[in-house]
Design an enzyme around this catalytic site. Sequence first.
Site, PDB file in Angstrom:
ATOM      1  N   HIS A 272       4.132  -0.082 -10.451  1.00 46.60           N
ATOM      2  CA  HIS A 272       4.807   0.124  -9.170  1.00 46.60           C
ATOM      3  C   HIS A 272       5.947   1.131  -9.308  1.00 46.60           C
ATOM      4  O   HIS A 272       6.382   1.443 -10.432  1.00 46.60           O
ATOM      5  CB  HIS A 272       5.293  -1.197  -8.567  1.00 46.60           C
ATOM      6  CG  HIS A 272       6.146  -2.022  -9.471  1.00 46.60           C
ATOM      7  ND1 HIS A 272       5.643  -2.803 -10.493  1.00 46.60           N
ATOM      8  CD2 HIS A 272       7.481  -2.193  -9.511  1.00 46.60           C
ATOM      9  CE1 HIS A 272       6.627  -3.423 -11.112  1.00 46.60           C
ATOM     10  NE2 HIS A 272       7.767  -3.056 -10.546  1.00 46.60           N
TER      11      HIS A 272
ATOM     12  N   ASP B 264       6.512  -4.039 -15.199  1.00 41.68           N
ATOM     13  CA  ASP B 264       7.664  -4.784 -15.703  1.00 41.68           C
ATOM     14  C   ASP B 264       7.367  -5.470 -17.036  1.00 41.68           C
ATOM     15  O   ASP B 264       6.273  -5.989 -17.239  1.00 41.68           O
ATOM     16  CB  ASP B 264       8.068  -5.881 -14.704  1.00 41.68           C
ATOM     17  CG  ASP B 264       8.450  -5.296 -13.355  1.00 41.68           C
ATOM     18  OD1 ASP B 264       8.947  -4.161 -13.308  1.00 41.68           O
ATOM     19  OD2 ASP B 264       8.234  -5.995 -12.340  1.00 41.68           O
TER      20      ASP B 264
END
Length: 278
Positions: free
Chosen positions: A254, A101
Amino acid sequence: MSAIEIRPVSGGVGVELGNVDIGQGLSDAEFKAIQQAFIDNGLVFLHGQSLSPEQHIEFAERFGEINVNRFFPKVDGYEKIAAVVKEKDQKVNIGGGWHTDHSYDQIPAMGSILLARETPPVGGDTLFACMYKAYESLSDGLKKTLEGMNAVHSSRHVFGDQAEYQKSLDDRLSNTELATQDAVHPVVITHPESGRKALYVNPGFTIHFEGWSAAESKPLLDYLYHHATLMEHTTRFKWAEGSIAIWDNRCTWHYALNDYHGARREMHRITVEGSPLN
Ligand code: SIN
């Protein structure tokens, strides 16, 4: 509360903590033990946590200042909590590809605390990969080459007005006009807290190496992505209501699996600010 238990969940990445009930309140020593497990492992899981949104925020704020994601929908009444939701009739999910992110920010967020509110009967697991292992298992020659390089990261091809992914989410994202700035980061970073080196490019947001064209960058980036996601570097987390994952954006990637069409999944994500990367 007696001592917190720390159990590795795979040889790849991640530990599960036992004997923790965040909702009951954590002493400073208990919080420090969780924070240390996070720094040491880059990825921490907990199960069976019953947290109100206020408790979720309070727990996140012990890690640092909250970063309000400018693109994601918010949980009603809670500006600091992003709603990562896939409705029964939705086809595309949030985070359904390998990424870390906020690498498109000049100072990328440290990490997130993702809490499962509603999980599908089957599927909806999240994969994680360890960027320490990805770096450490490269040859000395490639390590040396990468250490002199920077890469350009962007959000415009994902969250921008014209991005196919953004359009596929049917106006669920906000501020798409703000997906304009790019950021340059070293390809190999030294983690600000652990001092370990980690590979810091990712398939979601890295667009090319600095000074290289996208076409020139692609073969080497593809190699690094293949290498980074070797099974030995990964783990797979199965959620239940009340499960939490705390991941470190500087040393993990992820991937939210999108294998539960027709069922609903609702996760609450709080993201914590990071520090400049070197
Ligand atoms: C994300 O990429 O933040 C979402 C992860 C997930 O829903 O499992």
